[in-house]
Design an enzyme around this catalytic site. Structure first.
Site, mmCIF file in Angstrom:
data_model
loop_
_atom_site.group_PDB
_atom_site.id
_atom_site.type_symbol
_atom_site.label_atom_id
_atom_site.label_comp_id
_atom_site.label_asym_id
_atom_site.label_seq_id
_atom_site.Cartn_x
_atom_site.Cartn_y
_atom_site.Cartn_z
ATOM 1 N N GLN A 20 0.833 -1.196 0.000
ATOM 2 C CA GLN A 20 0.000 0.000 0.000
ATOM 3 C C GLN A 20 0.872 1.252 0.000
ATOM 4 O O GLN A 20 1.638 1.464 0.946
ATOM 5 C CB GLN A 20 -0.887 -0.013 1.252
ATOM 6 C CG GLN A 20 -1.747 1.215 1.438
ATOM 7 C CD GLN A 20 -2.347 1.262 2.836
ATOM 8 O OE1 GLN A 20 -1.648 1.044 3.826
ATOM 9 N NE2 GLN A 20 -3.623 1.552 2.927
ATOM 10 N N GLY A 21 0.781 2.070 -1.037
ATOM 11 C CA GLY A 21 1.548 3.315 -1.096
ATOM 12 C C GLY A 21 0.698 4.506 -0.699
ATOM 13 O O GLY A 21 0.097 5.162 -1.552
ATOM 14 N N SER A 49 1.230 6.678 2.902
ATOM 15 C CA SER A 49 1.940 7.719 3.656
ATOM 16 C C SER A 49 3.174 8.215 2.918
ATOM 17 O O SER A 49 3.818 7.473 2.171
ATOM 18 C CB SER A 49 2.384 7.168 5.011
ATOM 19 O OG SER A 49 1.281 6.859 5.806
ATOM 20 N N GLU A 103 -8.821 -1.335 6.048
ATOM 21 C CA GLU A 103 -7.535 -1.513 6.721
ATOM 22 C C GLU A 103 -7.746 -1.459 8.234
ATOM 23 O O GLU A 103 -7.171 -2.230 8.990
ATOM 24 C CB GLU A 103 -6.552 -0.410 6.293
ATOM 25 C CG GLU A 103 -5.226 -0.529 7.055
ATOM 26 C CD GLU A 103 -4.215 0.536 6.662
ATOM 27 O OE1 GLU A 103 -4.601 1.518 6.002
ATOM 28 O OE2 GLU A 103 -3.040 0.377 7.028
ATOM 29 N N GLU A 132 -5.520 9.035 17.664
ATOM 30 C CA GLU A 132 -6.059 10.391 17.781
ATOM 31 C C GLU A 132 -6.869 10.770 16.537
ATOM 32 O O GLU A 132 -7.910 11.438 16.637
ATOM 33 C CB GLU A 132 -4.919 11.388 18.011
ATOM 34 C CG GLU A 132 -4.265 11.268 19.386
ATOM 35 C CD GLU A 132 -3.415 10.007 19.570
ATOM 36 O OE1 GLU A 132 -2.968 9.416 18.557
ATOM 37 O OE2 GLU A 132 -3.209 9.594 20.724
#
Lengths: 370, 393
Positions: free
Chosen positions: B131-132, B134, B248, B377
């Site tokens: 998974q690309g 971040s 996810e 958060e």
């Protein structure tokens, strides 16, 4: 079976939600408290509960009830909790009915429960902390039994038509349940008003003579007592879930309405994160309660574990909900005039009832093997 | 209805008994025992047989349509399969970001050609995906990503860098978020697929505090991506990305669970011992473990409820955020309790007795659970805004 309410259960919830919030909102409880109502609940409302069919939810169809289960009873209990409605529903229509189902005494007590005339109380605790232990002994006497000892935290004990008493027959290790009707000689109930304005009794049993048929379900190796406890604990969890949910709903409304520094206080991330955490705890508790209700209804041997998880988890979640409720309301939350404080009081009473979070977490650990 | 399900349960149980190799019924000793498939997979004994047997019935992806390599099972049947696998202690036949993340997104947003090309290979474990998402300057603020895809007629030219790409060095293909419009933050992102062997793609593993390198930096230098590998509309990749993130989060929330709890109990009994009444001899640790056990069992019910609601379309769209938040915090708690129960024995980093420091490394690895896939958060922000409807700050 999917772990959510089916269509009929959802309809029942909507009916119960409308009925309880219209007929017995928090103002109803406040009024009973202010006028120092000696019963601790309204007999008229108990009758209308019966007219709605609610008191017969767990009573088999063959006995004139609806023949439904603890999921359905829990749906009603949650609305009672959400509105803080004083009602003998949990002790009478849930716990007592569960104990009496299939027993010889059902013909004597079910008609009054179905009619909203009979109130039942549970005489189990002997110490200020529910510890699952019963010391009281029933001596064999003639064809029957003789009961002596003291019970406490007996909700509705001073007005109960039927008291279900937990005791050991002689030195038998298992607990047996006895049906003790109002007016039985030697029974003295002393009512005390509790923090949440509900009334529970200290009950003294002084050489109380009972017939042999006073035993519920026979001397059955503790089976009736176990069913009563599971039903009472899961029922108290459902009511507590309603208390937590009601406190949270009011608090979320307040966060959106109350303005400081020119904005709604609910826009502050410090409060948003706490609100979101509280939401998570209550959602998880809701799942635990529904799972326990389903397992009890299918007669699963995992029901006792699920009941302990449900009671411990709702204790954690609802205690957080009422604490955050007052803190987030600020000063107004400390006033008697505002309703949020009632949620904290009711939550505390239900948290203690039939074993608190620590008691049930200990039970979970034992059952899990540590 | 119930009768048909009972028959299905009996048949499923018999088939699993006959087809799950004994090695695949043993609990995993560490995350290294998981099978991820792919071109470069090195299989342990029994792993490939188990995966192939399950794939032959479409049961690596039981609820996907049969046309795409799935089992075509109903939600109730899928639940029964899961329960019967748990009963036998069957390992997951195939761990896969293709199954848990890309697949659901392709089923919703992919073209028929894309589904037929990619989904069966995912189901059979032939292609391993990464998974690309971040980037060095786009973490919690993911939509601030800068990796660019320039329109070159029949293809995009991709340049930039991703980070925290799980197992990029072992993956065959990548699903990747790229910027196709610099003037619009959220509506300038597109979702593309490409082969990691394409010229211009390189990876560099990142050594973590656990001593392992599950994540990589991934670099794109003039990588040519055919236009037909765009999923969804141009500049609307954020919709696909968000949908996929929900899946996810579901996956991450499900880590740990019952087998982990049993491992904690037996470790504590072994290292601490029991008192005369069969309770752990350390009453304060026992109390912490008991409260954890309550939450963990309640969360197991929540997971069942969540999946049931999801499959029947009743779940709140932001509910995966709650699941991810709660599940990862529980997993971290369990690993803290493992370390507390194991004492100095679990501090050993390389010894055979500690299985190469497996528990300590797992403990450190779980610290990323509440960071990857959106931090705790960020999940709380999403719950506050989308579920509780609290006003934007």
């Amino acid at each position: 079976m999917p772990l959510f309410l089916d269509d009929e259960q959802t309809m029942l919830r909507d009916t119960a939600r409308d009925f309880v919030s219209e007929q017995m909102p928090v103002a109803h409880m406040r009024k009973l408290r202010d006028e120092k109502n000696a019963d601790g609940f309204s007999r008229d409302h108990w009758k209308s509960f019966a007219e709605m069919g609610f008191t017969g939810i767990l009573i088999p169809e063959a006995d004139g009830g609806l023949g439904l289960g603890h999921v359905e009873a829990g749906v009603v209990l949650e609305e009672i909790g959400r509105n803080l409605s004083p009602s003998p529903f949990l002790t009478t229509a849930v716990a007592a009915v569960e104990a009496l189902r299939g027993s010889a005494q059902r013909d004597r007590w079910f008609p009054g429960i179905l009619a909203g005339e009979t109130v039942a109380a549970l005489a189990i605790d002997e110490k200020p902390k529910h510890n699952g232990q019963v010391a009281m002994q029933a001596k064999r006497a003639g064809n029957g039994y003789r009961l002596s000892g003291a019970k406490q935290f007996v909700t509705h004990g001073h007005v109960a038509d039927l008291m279900i008493v937990a005791a050991h027959v002689e030195d038998n290790a298992d607990v047996t349940l006895f049906a003790v009707p109002a007016g039985t000689a030697g029974v003295t109930a002393t009512p005390e008003r509790l923090t949440d304005a509900s009334i529970a009794a200290h009950v003294q049993f002084d050489e109380v003579q009972l017939d042999g048929d006073a035993v519920i379900g026979g001397e059955d190796g503790g089976a009736a007592y176990a069913r009563l406890l599971d039903a009472a604990r899961i029922g108290a969890s459902a009511e507590m879930l309603g208390v937590g949910g009601g406190a949270m709903d009011r608090t979320m409304t307040y966060l959106k309405d109350r303005k400081q520094f020119g904005v709604a206080i609910g826009s502050f991330q410090a409060l948003q994160h706490r609100a979101a955490h509280l939401y998570s705890e209550l959602e998880v508790a809701r799942a635990a309660v529904l799972k326990a209700q389903q397992l009890l209804d299918t007669g699963s041997d995992e029901a006792a574990m699920a009941a302990a998880v449900a009671k411990a988890m709702t204790g954690l979640a609802t205690t957080l909900a009422v604490q955050e409720g007052i803190q987030m309301h600020g000063g107004i939350g400390m006033t008697d005039e505002h309703d949020i404080g009632f949620y904290m009081k009711r939550g505390r009473v239900l948290a203690e009832m039939f074993g608190d979070t620590n008691f049930h977490a200990d039970a979970v650990a034992r059952m899990a093997g540590f | 209805m119930t009768e048909a399900l009972d028959t299905f349960r009996a048949e499923t149980r018999a088939w699993l008994e006959a087809n799950c190799p004994p090695e695949m019924r043993q609990p995993m000793r560490s995350e290294k025992d998981a099978n991820w498939g792919g071109r470069n997979a090195e299989y342990q004994p029994g792993q490939k047989d188990w995966m192939d047997a399950m794939a032959s019935r479409g049961w690596t992806v039981p609820d996907w349509p049969k046309a795409y390599g799935g089992g075509g099972l109903s939600p109730a049947e899928t639940k029964i399969l899961r329960e019967e696998m748990a009963r036998l202690g069957c390992r997951n036949p195939l761990n896969s970001f293709g199954i848990s993340m890309l697949g659901p997104a392709l089923l919703k947003y992919g073209t028929e050609e894309q589904k037929l090309e990619h989904l069966p290979k995912i189901a059979r474990g032939e292609i391993r995906w990464c998974q690309g998402y971040s980037e060095p300057n786009a973490g919690s603020d993911l939509a601030g990503l800068a990796t660019s895809a320039e329109d070159k007629g029949d293809h995009f030219l991709v340049n930039g860098q991703k980070v925290w790409t799980s197992y990029a060095d072992q993956a065959d293909w990548i699903f990747c978020l790229v910027r196709t419009d610099r003037t619009n933050k959220h509506r300038g992102i597109s979702f593309v697929l490409f082969d990691m062997e394409t010229p211009g793609v390189s990876t560099r593993p990142i050594l973590l505090i656990s001593g392992y390198s599950p994540f990589c930096e991934t670099f794109f230098d003039d990588v040519k991506v055919p236009k037909e590998n765009l999923v969804g509309e141009l500049n609307r990749g954020w919709d696909v990305a968000k949908y996929l993130l929900g899946h996810e989060r579901e996956m991450i929330s499900g880590m740990g669970g019952e087998s982990g709890n049993r491992a904690l109990h037996s470790l504590a009994r072994e290292k601490i011992g029991l008192d005369g009444e069969g309770r752990l001899a350390d009453p304060l640790l026992r109390a912490q473990m008991a409260l954890y056990e309550v939450r963990s069992r309640a969360f197991k019910a929540m997971s069942e409820r969540f999946i049931d609601e999801l499959k029947s379309g009743q779940a709140h769209p932001a509910q995966p955020s709650m699941m991810k938040y709660y599940g990862t915090e529980l997993n971290k708690t369990r690993n803290e309790l493992m370390m507390a129960a194991g004492g100095s024995d679990l501090l050993e980093w390389e010894s055979d007795a500690s299985n190469g420091g497996a528990a300590a490394r797992a403990w450190l690895r779980t610290k990323a659970n509440s960071i990857e896939g959106g931090t705790s958060e960020i999940q709380l922000n999403i719950i506050a805004k989308r579920i509780l409807d609290l006003p934007g700050a």
